[in-house]
Design a protein around this motif. Structure first.
Motif, PDB file in Angstrom:
ATOM      1  N   TYR A   1       0.815  -1.213   0.000  1.00 54.95           N
ATOM      2  CA  TYR A   1       0.000   0.000   0.000  1.00 54.95           C
ATOM      3  C   TYR A   1       0.850   1.266   0.000  1.00 54.95           C
ATOM      4  CZ  TYR A   1      -3.493  -3.454   0.977  1.00 54.95           C
ATOM      5  OH  TYR A   1      -4.304  -4.553   0.873  1.00 54.95           O
ATOM      6  N   GLU A   2       0.311   2.308  -0.652  1.00 56.74           N
ATOM      7  CA  GLU A   2       0.970   3.614  -0.658  1.00 56.74           C
ATOM      8  C   GLU A   2       0.744   4.355   0.655  1.00 56.74           C
ATOM      9  OE1 GLU A   2       0.564   6.280  -3.995  1.00 56.74           O
ATOM     10  OE2 GLU A   2       0.002   4.612  -5.308  1.00 56.74           O
ATOM     11  N   ALA A   3      -0.390   4.099   1.294  1.00 54.20           N
ATOM     12  CA  ALA A   3      -0.705   4.767   2.556  1.00 54.20           C
ATOM     13  C   ALA A   3      -1.544   3.836   3.419  1.00 54.20           C
ATOM     14  CB  ALA A   3      -1.459   6.069   2.306  1.00 54.20           C
TER      15      ALA A   3
ATOM     16  N   VAL B   1      -4.140   3.971   6.752  1.00 52.59           N
ATOM     17  CA  VAL B   1      -4.985   4.906   7.488  1.00 52.59           C
ATOM     18  C   VAL B   1      -5.574   4.193   8.705  1.00 52.59           C
ATOM     19  CG1 VAL B   1      -6.998   6.411   7.357  1.00 52.59           C
ATOM     20  CG2 VAL B   1      -5.538   6.095   5.332  1.00 52.59           C
TER      21      VAL B   1
ATOM     22  N   GLN C   1      -8.179  10.939   0.868  1.00 53.77           N
ATOM     23  CA  GLN C   1      -7.441  10.427  -0.298  1.00 53.77           C
ATOM     24  C   GLN C   1      -6.853  11.582  -1.101  1.00 53.77           C
ATOM     25  OE1 GLN C   1      -9.454   7.439  -2.634  1.00 53.77           O
ATOM     26  NE2 GLN C   1      -8.137   7.776  -4.407  1.00 53.77           N
TER      27      GLN C   1
ATOM     28  N   LEU D   1      -3.835  12.961   0.669  1.00 47.79           N
ATOM     29  CA  LEU D   1      -2.678  12.070   0.537  1.00 47.79           C
ATOM     30  C   LEU D   1      -2.129  12.056  -0.889  1.00 47.79           C
ATOM     31  CD1 LEU D   1      -3.971   9.039   2.644  1.00 47.79           C
ATOM     32  CD2 LEU D   1      -2.023  10.501   3.222  1.00 47.79           C
TER      33      LEU D   1
ATOM     34  N   VAL E   1      -3.110  10.066  -3.351  1.00 48.90           N
ATOM     35  CA  VAL E   1      -3.025   8.690  -3.861  1.00 48.90           C
ATOM     36  C   VAL E   1      -4.080   8.515  -4.952  1.00 48.90           C
ATOM     37  CG1 VAL E   1      -3.217   6.242  -3.296  1.00 48.90           C
ATOM     38  CG2 VAL E   1      -2.178   7.832  -1.659  1.00 48.90           C
TER      39      VAL E   1
ATOM     40  N   PRO F   1      -7.385   4.139  -5.326  1.00 51.72           N
ATOM     41  CA  PRO F   1      -7.911   3.901  -3.984  1.00 51.72           C
ATOM     42  C   PRO F   1      -7.543   2.534  -3.417  1.00 51.72           C
ATOM     43  CG  PRO F   1      -9.667   3.834  -5.627  1.00 51.72           C
ATOM     44  CD  PRO F   1      -8.455   4.369  -6.314  1.00 51.72           C
TER      45      PRO F   1
ATOM     46  N   ARG G   1      -4.833   1.261  -3.328  1.00 50.75           N
ATOM     47  CA  ARG G   1      -3.492   1.329  -2.736  1.00 50.75           C
ATOM     48  C   ARG G   1      -3.513   1.977  -1.353  1.00 50.75           C
ATOM     49  NH1 ARG G   1       1.033  -0.804  -3.718  1.00 50.75           N
ATOM     50  NH2 ARG G   1       2.275   1.069  -4.151  1.00 50.75           N
ATOM     51  N   ILE G   2      -4.732   2.157  -0.803  1.00 42.18           N
ATOM     52  CA  ILE G   2      -4.887   2.677   0.557  1.00 42.18           C
ATOM     53  C   ILE G   2      -5.493   1.576   1.424  1.00 42.18           C
ATOM     54  CG2 ILE G   2      -5.946   4.422   2.031  1.00 42.18           C
ATOM     55  CD1 ILE G   2      -6.144   6.242  -0.385  1.00 42.18           C
TER      56      ILE G   2
ATOM     57  N   TRP H   1     -11.152   1.490  -1.039  1.00 44.66           N
ATOM     58  CA  TRP H   1      -9.939   1.178  -0.307  1.00 44.66           C
ATOM     59  C   TRP H   1      -9.944  -0.286   0.121  1.00 44.66           C
ATOM     60  CZ3 TRP H   1      -9.178   5.549   3.905  1.00 44.66           C
ATOM     61  CH2 TRP H   1      -9.207   6.809   3.277  1.00 44.66           C
TER      62      TRP H   1
END
Length: 271
Positions: free
Chosen positions: A14-16, A18, A209, A212, A214, A217, A219-220, A239
Motif C-alpha cells: 500500500y501507498e498509505a 490509514v 485520499q 494524501l 493517492v 484507492p 493502494r490505501i 480502499w
C-alpha cells in the motif's frame, strides 16, 4: 478475509495506511500494547500513515491527543476528523446559513474550542437555535436530559448536524459507551433531519485520499474496528480494509459481516 500475524506483513502493498483511533490505536486514555511500536516500525520502513477518525473535535486537537499517548506527533502525514470536515464546510456556502446552534458536547467548552474563528453563535435554548450540533456525549448515564432536548428540537423541525456518527465507543477496561451516532440515528428514525459527518460517508474518505494524493484507492489500507463505519466506508471508497477484532466488537459472538462485505484482512489487535 485473511488472518494476519502482523500488519507489517502486508504494509508494502500500500501507498498509505490509514488508522481509526478508538479501538485501534488507544482506548481513549491509553495506547494499546504494541500499537506504538508497530507504528514506529512502519515509519522506520518509510510507510505513509494517516488517521481518519469520527471525532467531533478538530484535527490538531486529535493529533495532540495521540501524541500524548506516546505516538509520534508528526508520525501521521494527515489527521482527518469528522469535526474537521464539518468545520471546513461551515466556512463555505454548504452550511454557512446556520449561524446559531445548540451544541451537545462531552465537556463544557468543546463547541467553542471547535468553532475557533467561525462566525457562529451558541445557545442553550432550543427556541433560539437554528440547528443542533451533536459533537459528543459525556460518558455514563442514559442521557435523559439530552434526549429530552433532542425531542424538543425535533418538534420544532430543527436540523441536526452529527459530527461523530459512531453509535458506540470502547473505553478502558473493556467498557463500551454510547456515542453521538446512536442519538442521531434515533433522531432521524423519528423523522428528524440529520446530516452526518464522518465514516462511513464517502466525502471524508475522498477528502483524505485527496490530501494524501493517492490516485488508486486500492493502494490505501484502512485499519479499523467498526464494520459499520471503518470497513463499510473503506469498501465504498474503493480502499482495502483490515479489521481489528479486539476493538469495539471484542466481545461479539455473532458474524459481524453478514450485511457488510468482509475486510481483506483481520488482526486481533494492532501489531
Amino acid at each position: 478475509m485473511t488472518a494476519l500475524d502482523s500488519l507489517l506483513s502486508v504494509a508494502d502493498r500500500y501507498e498509505a495506511i490509514v488508522f481509526d483511533q478508538w479501538g485501534v490505536l488507544h482506548d481513549g486514555s491509553t495506547a494499546y500494547p504494541q500499537a506504538v511500536e508497530t507504528l514506529a516500525a512502519l515509519r522506520a520502513r518509510g510507510h505513509r500513515l494517516a488517521v481518519l477518525s469520527n471525532s467531533g473535535k478538530r484535527a490538531e486537537i486529535n493529533r495532540a491527543r495521540i501524541a500524548g499517548m506516546g505516538f509520534e506527533g508528526d508520525g501521521f502525514e494527515v489527521v482527518m476528523t469528522s469535526g474537521e470536515a464539518l468545520w471546513r464546510d461551515m466556512q463555505t456556502e454548504t452550511l454557512s446559513h446556520l449561524t446559531t446552534l445548540l451544541p451537545i458536547t462531552a465537556a463544557p467548552g468543546d463547541a467553542e474550542a471547535w468553532a475557533g474563528d467561525l462566525s457562529l453563535r451558541f445557545t442553550g435554548d432550543v427556541a433560539g437555535a437554528e440547528g443542533i450540533l451533536l459533537m459528543g456525549l459525556p460518558d455514563g448515564g442514559d442521557h435523559g436530559a439530552i434526549r429530552a432536548t433532542l425531542d424538543a428540537a425535533r418538534a420544532r423541525h430543527l436540523p441536526l448536524i452529527c459530527s461523530n456518527p459512531d453509535r458506540a465507543s470502547p473505553r478502558a477496561g473493556g467498557v463500551t459507551v454510547i456515542s453521538p451516532g446512536a442519538l442521531a440515528h434515533d433522531y432521524a428514525e423519528a423523522g428528524g433531519e440529520v446530516t452526518f459527518y464522518g465514516k462511513p460517508h464517502l466525502p471524508i474518505f475522498a477528502a483524505l485520499q485527496l490530501a494524501l494524493g493517492v490516485a488508486d484507492p486500492a493502494r490505501i489500507l484502512m485499519v479499523g474496528d467498526s464494520p459499520e463505519h471503518d470497513i463499510a466506508g473503506a469498501h465504498g471508497a474503493g480502499w482495502h480494509a483490515l479489521f481489528i477484532a479486539g476493538g469495539l466488537h471484542a466481545a461479539a459472538t455473532e458474524d459481524l459481516f453478514t450485511r457488510i462485505a468482509p475486510p481483506h484482512y483481520t488482526l486481533p489487535t494492532l501489531r
